[in-house]
Structure formats: structure tokens, C-alpha cells
Design a protein around this motif. Structure first.
Motif, PDB file in Angstrom:
ATOM      1  N   GLU A 135       0.818  -1.213   0.000  1.00 22.74           N
ATOM      2  CA  GLU A 135       0.000   0.000   0.000  1.00 22.74           C
ATOM      3  C   GLU A 135       0.850   1.260   0.000  1.00 22.74           C
ATOM      4  O   GLU A 135       1.741   1.418   0.839  1.00 22.74           O
ATOM      5  CB  GLU A 135      -0.899   0.014   1.246  1.00 22.74           C
ATOM      6  N   ILE A 136       0.565   2.123  -0.951  1.00 21.49           N
ATOM      7  CA  ILE A 136       1.235   3.424  -0.986  1.00 21.49           C
ATOM      8  C   ILE A 136       0.191   4.459  -0.573  1.00 21.49           C
ATOM      9  O   ILE A 136      -0.794   4.660  -1.283  1.00 21.49           O
ATOM     10  CB  ILE A 136       1.762   3.733  -2.399  1.00 21.49           C
ATOM     11  N   CYS A 137       0.398   5.068   0.583  1.00 27.60           N
ATOM     12  CA  CYS A 137      -0.564   6.070   1.047  1.00 27.60           C
ATOM     13  C   CYS A 137      -0.070   7.451   0.646  1.00 27.60           C
ATOM     14  O   CYS A 137       1.045   7.850   0.990  1.00 27.60           O
ATOM     15  CB  CYS A 137      -0.721   5.984   2.569  1.00 27.60           C
ATOM     16  N   ILE A 138      -0.896   8.161  -0.093  1.00 27.81           N
ATOM     17  CA  ILE A 138      -0.528   9.503  -0.529  1.00 27.81           C
ATOM     18  C   ILE A 138      -0.660  10.428   0.688  1.00 27.81           C
ATOM     19  O   ILE A 138      -1.692  10.399   1.376  1.00 27.81           O
ATOM     20  CB  ILE A 138      -1.453   9.971  -1.685  1.00 27.81           C
ATOM     21  N   PRO A 139       0.388  11.240   0.987  1.00 22.14           N
ATOM     22  CA  PRO A 139       0.395  12.022   2.233  1.00 22.14           C
ATOM     23  C   PRO A 139      -0.833  12.915   2.435  1.00 22.14           C
ATOM     24  O   PRO A 139      -1.259  13.124   3.574  1.00 22.14           O
ATOM     25  CB  PRO A 139       1.664  12.869   2.125  1.00 22.14           C
ATOM     26  N   SER A 140      -1.424  13.427   1.346  1.00 26.46           N
ATOM     27  CA  SER A 140      -2.584  14.326   1.539  1.00 26.46           C
ATOM     28  C   SER A 140      -3.789  13.600   2.134  1.00 26.46           C
ATOM     29  O   SER A 140      -4.732  14.245   2.603  1.00 26.46           O
ATOM     30  CB  SER A 140      -2.948  15.024   0.233  1.00 26.46           C
TER      31      SER A 140
END
Ligand SMILES: *Cc1c(COP(=O)(O)O)cnc(C)c1O
Length: 340
Positions: free
Chosen positions: A300-305
Motif C-alpha cells: 500500500e502506498i498512502c498519498i500524504p494528503s
């Protein structure tokens, strides 16, 4: 008189309007075209469109601006893109000037279906063309129809844009190599299995990587990617095999000339995605739809926004472009086509 529709509760479904437009191509020439009321088409069972999928389309919107004008956004670019789609499918070109005239006539004839300013709804315009005569040996048709219908559609987001979760797809977006820039049913037909599968696995969309190396970001089934770096640069993939989105081209311009941002259109390695501060999808339907999470085969790549709302830079881009479209902000020359 405006139709009595519940504009803010319309979904994205087909609603029949009063008029549509058709021009016929025969013996090497397009006829003058006309408005008609019949919403059905009768063709040979062996029409080239049915047997060999010789068809392409466009999509744009008509809407009411803050000062009550009915307008469309950069329709000349849709006309130009449809010329290119037709060429790649060996169809005769319907000139972009006539494209703009055709959509203008249909919107004018259906103006009672154009939603009011502030409703978030719009009149979706669907130009399309197809080979109509019977063809059984594999070759292009010799007769065609170029058509436009319209359908009112509701606000894309009800109650604010929520970031979505997408997955890296093992399927490819476009059909054969070199058809990624063609806006046509053939590419969508190839994406139906992939999107159904994504939904079954709990994802909202597919991220397609380049088919040749599976290392670079291409697009989703129906929208291009835009990313914001941690230092506020707008990055968007450059590729010969993605659909050249008009929304994306407009956002690049807005970023550079209205918001003084740095913009980069370049190949985007998938490995870079984890470094971006914001991610979004762009297209006519939603303008910008934020992405919160990207699933790469379980990683999982969580986008910081985050997953709560659109990130601040994408929100500013969204507000500026929709402000231009709705007549609240001055538009660059030629962007707003008034229907009158
Ligand atoms: C239509 C479309 C887009 C978005 O293009 P817009 O001109 O911005 O609406 C992006 N990708 C694909 C595959 C499309 O068909």
C-alpha cells in the motif's frame, strides 16, 4: 422553459433529450447534417461498427455560467481529437469546425435540459461516429454516420470529493499498441473486465502501467494522472499511449499561468509515486478526482494528503479551472464557447 428535473439529484445515467444531430457520409462526402428527434438507429446486422468496432466518440459538457450564459469548454480540442481518432480507425474525418457547429446546434435545441448555475449538474454531450454499411471481409466501411446526443448528468461528487483507492492493474488499458490516443469503444471494451475485477477486489479504479515494460505510470480507464511533488511542482505522465486529456492540458496551463507553479510533463516511473505529496485523476467528468491510496499487488502506498479530502494544491487547481469554466475567473482567449 427549463425542464422540471431534480438537477442536484441527477446521477450519471442516460436521460433522453428532445433532439440529436446526424450527418451521413456516402460516396466520399458528408451531407449537410440535421437535427432529428428519433433516438434509435437501424442498421444492417453486418454494419462495420458491429462486426469490426469501427467507431469512436468524444465527451464534453454544456453548463450555465454565473452570468447565465450556456457555454462549452474548448470544444475545438474535442473536434481535433475526434479527427485524430477517426484517422487511426480509417474513418473519414468529420472536420472540427463542423464538430463545433454540430454540438452547438444540439445544445441549442436541448437548451431546456441545460442545468442551472450552481446545481453542479451539466448537459453531457456525446458526439460519436461509426461505419454503417455491411462489411464482412475485413476493411473499412464506405458509409458512416456522425452523430451527437446529449444527456443531463448530476454533480460528479455529492458532498465533496473523497479520495479513492486504486490498484496497479495487471491488465493493459488500450487495445493494440498505438491506439492509446484513440478515444473509442475498443479501448473501453478492453477495460471492462479490468474495472469489474478491480471493483470486486474493493478498488475504485485501475492504474495502468505502460504495457511494454510495466515500469511507468500511464493512466486509468478514463482519466489521466496528475501528481504534486513535495515542493509543489505539477507532474503528469508523458506517453504516446495515453489519451491526451483536455482537462489535463488545461490544468497544466492553469498551474503555470494562473498559479505560477512549475509543471513537468515527462515519463513518470512507478517507483516515484510514493514520493508525491498529492495525486489525482483528471477528466471532463470530475475535473479532478483525488487519489488517497495506491495498492501495488498488496503493497500500500498512502498519498500524504490522505483519505479525508482533496489535497490543498489540487484543490486550488480545481477551484481555478472550475472558476474559469463557470465564468467566475477570466478565461484564456478561446477557452469558453458560448452557445447562442
Ligand atoms: C476521455 C478520456 C480522458 C479524459 O479526457 P478529457 O478530455 O479531459 O475528458 C482520459 N483518458 C481516457 C482513456 C479517456 O477516454
Amino acid at each position: 422553459m427549463a425542464k422540471d428535473l431534480d438537477w442536484s439529484n441527477l446521477g450519471f445515467g442516460y436521460v433522453k433529450t428532445d433532439y440529436r444531430y446526424v450527418s451521413y457520409y456516402k460516396d466520399g462526402a458528408w451531407d449537410n447534417g440535421q437535427l432529428i428527434t428519433d433516438d434509435t438507429i437501424t442498421l444492417s446486422e453486418c454494419a462495420c461498427v458491429f462486426q469490426y468496432a469501427q467507431t469512436c466518440f468524444e465527451g464534453l459538457k454544456a453548463y450555465t455560467t454565473i452570468d447565465g450564459r450556456i457555454v462549452t469548454f474548448r470544444p475545438d480540442l474535442n473536434g481535433e481529437r475526434m479527427e485524430n481518432s477517426a484517422r487511426r480507425l480509417s474513418m473519414p474525418v468529420f472536420p472540427k469546425e463542423r464538430f463545433v457547429e454540430g454540438i452547438t446546434e444540439v445544445v441549442k435545441a436541448n437548451k431546456d435540459f441545460v442545468p442551472p448555475y450552481g446545481s453542479g449538474a451539466s448537459l453531457y454531450i456525446r458526439p460519436f461516429m461509426m461505419g454503417t454499411n455491411a462489411v464482412i471481409g475485413v476493411k473499412p466501411a464506405t458509409e458512416y454516420q456522425w452523430r451527437v446526443f446529449t444527456t443531463p448528468v448530476g454533480p460528479y461528487f455529492k458532498g465533496g470529493a473523497k479520495p479513492i483507492t486504486i490498484r496497479v492493474s495487471d491488465f493493459d488499458r488500450a487495445a493494440p499498441k498505438g491506439t492509446g490516443h484513440v478515444k473509442a469503444g475498443l479501448n473501453y471494451a478492453m477495460s471492462l473486465y479490468a474495472i469489474t475485477d478491480a471493483h470486486q477486489q474493493g478498488f475504485d479504479e485501475n492504474m495502468y502501467l505502460d504495457a511494454a515494460t510495466r515500469t511507468h505510470v500511464e493512466e486509468t480507464g478514463g482519466a489521466n494522472f496528475i501528481f504534486i511533488t513535495k515542493d509543489g511542482t505539477l507532474v503528469t505522465p508523458k506517453s504516446e499511449t495515453i489519451l491526451p486529456s483536455i482537462t489535463r492540458r488545461s490544468l497544466l496551463y492553469v498551474a503555470e499561468h494562473y498559479l505560477n507553479m512549475k509543471v513537468e510533463e515527462r515519463p513518470v516511473p512507478f517507483e516515484e509515486v510514493a514520493d508525491f505529496a498529492e495525486a489525482g485523476l483528471c477528466g471532463t467528468a470530475a475535473v479532478i478526482s483525488p487519489v488517497g491510496k495506491i495498492n501495488d499487488h498488496g503493497r500500500e502506498i498512502c498519498i500524504p494528503s490522505g483519505m479525508d479530502k482533496m489535497g490543498p494544491v489540487l484543490q486550488e487547481l480545481y477551484d481555478t479551472l472550475t472558476g474559469i469554466q463557470m465564468g467566475r475567473i477570466d478565461a484564456p482567449e478561446g477557452w469558453i464557447h458560448e452557445i447562442k
